[in-house]
Scaffold this motif. Structure first.
Motif, PDB file in Angstrom:
ATOM      1  N   THR A 223      23.646  -0.539  -0.643  1.00  0.00           N
ATOM      2  CA  THR A 223      22.651  -0.377  -1.697  1.00  0.00           C
ATOM      3  C   THR A 223      21.531   0.574  -1.281  1.00  0.00           C
ATOM      4  O   THR A 223      20.560   0.740  -2.014  1.00  0.00           O
ATOM      5  N   SER A 224      21.647   1.187  -0.093  1.00  0.00           N
ATOM      6  CA  SER A 224      20.648   2.155   0.357  1.00  0.00           C
ATOM      7  C   SER A 224      20.912   3.510  -0.293  1.00  0.00           C
ATOM      8  O   SER A 224      22.033   4.019  -0.256  1.00  0.00           O
ATOM      9  N   THR A 225      19.876   4.073  -0.889  1.00  0.00           N
ATOM     10  CA  THR A 225      20.018   5.296  -1.664  1.00  0.00           C
ATOM     11  C   THR A 225      19.016   6.336  -1.184  1.00  0.00           C
ATOM     12  O   THR A 225      17.834   6.043  -1.038  1.00  0.00           O
ATOM     13  N   LEU A 226      19.495   7.557  -0.962  1.00  0.00           N
ATOM     14  CA  LEU A 226      18.628   8.674  -0.606  1.00  0.00           C
ATOM     15  C   LEU A 226      18.390   9.551  -1.831  1.00  0.00           C
ATOM     16  O   LEU A 226      19.319   9.828  -2.600  1.00  0.00           O
ATOM     17  N   LYS A 227      17.134   9.972  -1.994  1.00  0.00           N
ATOM     18  CA  LYS A 227      16.782  10.874  -3.087  1.00  0.00           C
ATOM     19  C   LYS A 227      15.894  11.984  -2.535  1.00  0.00           C
ATOM     20  O   LYS A 227      15.082  11.749  -1.647  1.00  0.00           O
ATOM     21  N   LEU A 228      16.057  13.179  -3.091  1.00  0.00           N
ATOM     22  CA  LEU A 228      15.360  14.357  -2.577  1.00  0.00           C
ATOM     23  C   LEU A 228      14.480  14.952  -3.667  1.00  0.00           C
ATOM     24  O   LEU A 228      14.954  15.214  -4.785  1.00  0.00           O
ATOM     25  N   ASP A 229      13.206  15.145  -3.363  1.00  0.00           N
ATOM     26  CA  ASP A 229      12.305  15.822  -4.285  1.00  0.00           C
ATOM     27  C   ASP A 229      12.862  17.190  -4.663  1.00  0.00           C
ATOM     28  O   ASP A 229      13.395  17.917  -3.821  1.00  0.00           O
ATOM     29  N   VAL A 230      12.750  17.547  -5.948  1.00  0.00           N
ATOM     30  CA  VAL A 230      13.311  18.804  -6.439  1.00  0.00           C
ATOM     31  C   VAL A 230      12.784  20.000  -5.650  1.00  0.00           C
ATOM     32  O   VAL A 230      13.524  20.931  -5.341  1.00  0.00           O
ATOM     33  N   GLY A 231      11.512  19.984  -5.289  1.00  0.00           N
ATOM     34  CA  GLY A 231      10.943  21.090  -4.544  1.00  0.00           C
ATOM     35  C   GLY A 231      11.102  20.987  -3.046  1.00  0.00           C
ATOM     36  O   GLY A 231      10.635  21.859  -2.302  1.00  0.00           O
ATOM     37  N   GLY A 232      11.757  19.913  -2.569  1.00  0.00           N
ATOM     38  CA  GLY A 232      11.978  19.738  -1.138  1.00  0.00           C
ATOM     39  C   GLY A 232      10.763  19.266  -0.375  1.00  0.00           C
ATOM     40  O   GLY A 232      10.733  19.349   0.857  1.00  0.00           O
ATOM     41  N   GLU A 233       9.756  18.721  -1.084  1.00  0.00           N
ATOM     42  CA  GLU A 233       8.528  18.303  -0.409  1.00  0.00           C
ATOM     43  C   GLU A 233       8.670  16.947   0.272  1.00  0.00           C
ATOM     44  O   GLU A 233       7.886  16.620   1.158  1.00  0.00           O
ATOM     45  N   TRP A 234       9.629  16.142  -0.145  1.00  0.00           N
ATOM     46  CA  TRP A 234       9.838  14.860   0.523  1.00  0.00           C
ATOM     47  C   TRP A 234      11.261  14.357   0.309  1.00  0.00           C
ATOM     48  O   TRP A 234      11.962  14.780  -0.604  1.00  0.00           O
ATOM     49  N   LEU A 235      11.659  13.477   1.176  1.00  0.00           N
ATOM     50  CA  LEU A 235      12.940  12.779   1.103  1.00  0.00           C
ATOM     51  C   LEU A 235      12.630  11.290   1.025  1.00  0.00           C
ATOM     52  O   LEU A 235      11.819  10.783   1.795  1.00  0.00           O
ATOM     53  N   GLY A 236      13.251  10.588   0.079  1.00  0.00           N
ATOM     54  CA  GLY A 236      12.968   9.168  -0.113  1.00  0.00           C
ATOM     55  C   GLY A 236      14.195   8.303   0.113  1.00  0.00           C
ATOM     56  O   GLY A 236      15.328   8.736  -0.112  1.00  0.00           O
ATOM     57  N   ARG A 237      13.946   7.079   0.575  1.00  0.00           N
ATOM     58  CA  ARG A 237      15.010   6.094   0.769  1.00  0.00           C
ATOM     59  C   ARG A 237      14.650   4.841  -0.018  1.00  0.00           C
ATOM     60  O   ARG A 237      13.544   4.308   0.123  1.00  0.00           O
ATOM     61  N   TYR A 238      15.583   4.378  -0.842  1.00  0.00           N
ATOM     62  CA  TYR A 238      15.358   3.217  -1.687  1.00  0.00           C
ATOM     63  C   TYR A 238      16.432   2.175  -1.420  1.00  0.00           C
ATOM     64  O   TYR A 238      17.611   2.497  -1.273  1.00  0.00           O
ATOM     65  N   GLU A 239      16.018   0.923  -1.382  1.00  0.00           N
ATOM     66  CA  GLU A 239      16.953  -0.183  -1.216  1.00  0.00           C
ATOM     67  C   GLU A 239      16.349  -1.413  -1.873  1.00  0.00           C
ATOM     68  O   GLU A 239      15.199  -1.772  -1.589  1.00  0.00           O
ATOM     69  N   PRO A 240      17.089  -2.068  -2.776  1.00  0.00           N
ATOM     70  CA  PRO A 240      16.541  -3.252  -3.436  1.00  0.00           C
ATOM     71  C   PRO A 240      16.072  -4.291  -2.429  1.00  0.00           C
ATOM     72  O   PRO A 240      16.757  -4.593  -1.458  1.00  0.00           O
ATOM     73  N   GLY A 241      14.867  -4.830  -2.655  1.00  0.00           N
ATOM     74  CA  GLY A 241      14.317  -5.863  -1.785  1.00  0.00           C
ATOM     75  C   GLY A 241      13.627  -5.353  -0.545  1.00  0.00           C
ATOM     76  O   GLY A 241      13.112  -6.148   0.249  1.00  0.00           O
ATOM     77  N   CYS A 242      13.602  -4.012  -0.350  1.00  0.00           N
ATOM     78  CA  CYS A 242      12.958  -3.418   0.829  1.00  0.00           C
ATOM     79  C   CYS A 242      11.885  -2.432   0.382  1.00  0.00           C
ATOM     80  O   CYS A 242      11.979  -1.853  -0.700  1.00  0.00           O
ATOM     81  N   PRO A 243      10.857  -2.231   1.200  1.00  0.00           N
ATOM     82  CA  PRO A 243       9.839  -1.229   0.848  1.00  0.00           C
ATOM     83  C   PRO A 243      10.454   0.161   0.767  1.00  0.00           C
ATOM     84  O   PRO A 243      11.347   0.503   1.544  1.00  0.00           O
ATOM     85  N   ASP A 244       9.972   0.952  -0.190  1.00  0.00           N
ATOM     86  CA  ASP A 244      10.414   2.343  -0.280  1.00  0.00           C
ATOM     87  C   ASP A 244       9.911   3.121   0.939  1.00  0.00           C
ATOM     88  O   ASP A 244       8.823   2.867   1.450  1.00  0.00           O
ATOM     89  N   VAL A 245      10.728   4.055   1.402  1.00  0.00           N
ATOM     90  CA  VAL A 245      10.379   4.875   2.562  1.00  0.00           C
ATOM     91  C   VAL A 245      10.394   6.331   2.134  1.00  0.00           C
ATOM     92  O   VAL A 245      11.297   6.780   1.425  1.00  0.00           O
ATOM     93  N   SER A 246       9.372   7.095   2.553  1.00  0.00           N
ATOM     94  CA  SER A 246       9.297   8.504   2.207  1.00  0.00           C
ATOM     95  C   SER A 246       9.001   9.328   3.448  1.00  0.00           C
ATOM     96  O   SER A 246       8.186   8.936   4.289  1.00  0.00           O
ATOM     97  N   ALA A 247       9.693  10.461   3.571  1.00  0.00           N
ATOM     98  CA  ALA A 247       9.430  11.429   4.637  1.00  0.00           C
ATOM     99  C   ALA A 247       8.854  12.673   3.990  1.00  0.00           C
ATOM    100  O   ALA A 247       9.540  13.380   3.241  1.00  0.00           O
ATOM    101  N   ASP A 248       7.573  12.942   4.242  1.00  0.00           N
ATOM    102  CA  ASP A 248       6.905  14.099   3.656  1.00  0.00           C
ATOM    103  C   ASP A 248       7.079  15.317   4.548  1.00  0.00           C
ATOM    104  O   ASP A 248       6.783  15.271   5.748  1.00  0.00           O
ATOM    105  N   ALA A 249       7.535  16.426   3.954  1.00  0.00           N
ATOM    106  CA  ALA A 249       7.745  17.643   4.728  1.00  0.00           C
ATOM    107  C   ALA A 249       6.458  18.103   5.402  1.00  0.00           C
ATOM    108  O   ALA A 249       6.473  18.567   6.552  1.00  0.00           O
ATOM    109  N   GLU A 250       5.342  17.967   4.729  1.00  0.00           N
ATOM    110  CA  GLU A 250       4.071  18.421   5.281  1.00  0.00           C
ATOM    111  C   GLU A 250       3.704  17.677   6.556  1.00  0.00           C
ATOM    112  O   GLU A 250       3.086  18.231   7.457  1.00  0.00           O
TER     113      GLU A 250
END
Length: 333
Positions: A223-250
């Protein structure tokens, strides 16, 4: 900013005609029925490469079917029974493994066929084929595009639901380890809808995942899902029941770099593979391994004389790079 160098070891090499060009299409790299596939087209035929579970090889087999449309095949998806589904302009076609047409289902045509495209996928049971299609037009406002559920054996309509998108381009993916988890990207102009689709008791249910303008990325596990900002500014990880995680390019990349390509994915349960560069289509992309839980960098892959814009993580500790017709399989050494 420097990262720990991680040598990449070449495991195998093979060819699939036109695959370099095909990876720019919506169906060029697919996860279906717990395995990865590459889809291309050559001389009026749809070419499908089934990535081997044996990491010493690239493909377990290569298959082909006739394209049902002179306008291009649209979106092709392998089926668990060995057949192929094709959502082409105005028509869904399902082929048997021997290339015979099992059934066809007509579709209405979107007003803007340059932007709007259908996509298809089997559900987790392999009994239904889900297809995106134009919605009904009438005197009132357009309610939205449709997701149809068709019986995979007969083509008989089973269910449908209205999507929150209109005249969009679509991509269906599955989780590598949970084929029942169906993910649907809908690109509507400058807006991206990312939807989880469930087929239960013949009914379809759709709900958003994460933020808008974050298309789903490459291989997802469980159920772990990776999503990528359209402009490439961040990469996100989503999983039900867990805190969202984001990696900011900056914050985590050298100045001026962003996430590039379309398919950062889980290399395995512990690592994520992502490409970074200054420009989206740069030939000088760098490939990083990130911690799968925190999305913090673990190191940078070093190749023996080759690289590519969009490496394809396979979820088993190996990944693919594509160069023209050549497909190479790698692992960290």
């Amino acid at each position: 900013m420097e990262y720990t160098p991680l040598p990449a070891e070449l495991l195998a090499e093979d060819e699939l005609p036109n695959i370099g060009e095909a990876l720019g299409r919506n169906d060029g790299f697919l996860v279906r029925d717990g395995t990865c596939w590459l889809v291309s087209e050559s001389d009026g035929r749809i070419l499908v490469g089934h990535v081997d579970a044996d990491t010493s090889r690239v493909f377990a087999r290569q298959l082909s079917w006739p394209s049902p449309s002179s306008e291009g095949h649209g979106f092709a998806s392998p089926l668990p029974d060995g057949g192929l589904a094709v959502a082409a302009p105005r028509l869904v076609t399902v082929y048997d493994p021997d290339e015979r047409v099992r059934w066809t289902h007509p579709l209405d045509t979107w007003d803007d066929t340059q932007l709007a495209t259908s996509a298809c996928t089997p559900d987790g049971t392999g009994h239904l084929l889900l297809v995106t299609a134009p919605g009904h037009t009438g005197d009132g406002p357009y309610a939205g595009d449709l997701c149809l559920a068709l019986d995979v054996r007969s083509g008989k309509p089973v269910s449908r639901t209205v999507l929150p998108s209109a005249s969009a381009g679509y991509i269906f993916q599955q989780s590598l380890t949970d084929p029942g988890r169906l993910l649907l990207d809908a690109a509507e102009g400058d807006t991206f809808h990312s939807l989880a689709v469930r087929a239960e008791n013949g009914a379809l249910h759709v709900e958003p995942v994460g933020l808008e303008d974050e298309p789903f990325a490459g291989v997802n596990l469980g159920t772990s899902t990776l999503k990528l900002d359209v402009g490439g500014e961040w990469l996100g990880r989503y999983e039900p029941g867990c805190p969202d995680v984001s990696a900011d390019a900056e914050d985590m990349l050298p100045e001026g770099l962003r996430f590039v390509g379309h398919r950062p994915g889980f290399l395995d349960a512990d690592r994520v593979l992502a490409a970074v560069a200054e420009e989206q289509w740069s030939d000088n992309s760098r490939h990083l391994l990130l911690d799968a839980r925190t999305l913090r960098p673990m190191g940078e892959l070093l190749y023996p004389g080759t690289t590519c814009l969009d490496p394809l993580a396979l979820g088993d500790g190996s990944w693919l790079t594509v160069h023209g017709n050549a497909v190479r399989r790698w692992r960290t050494s």
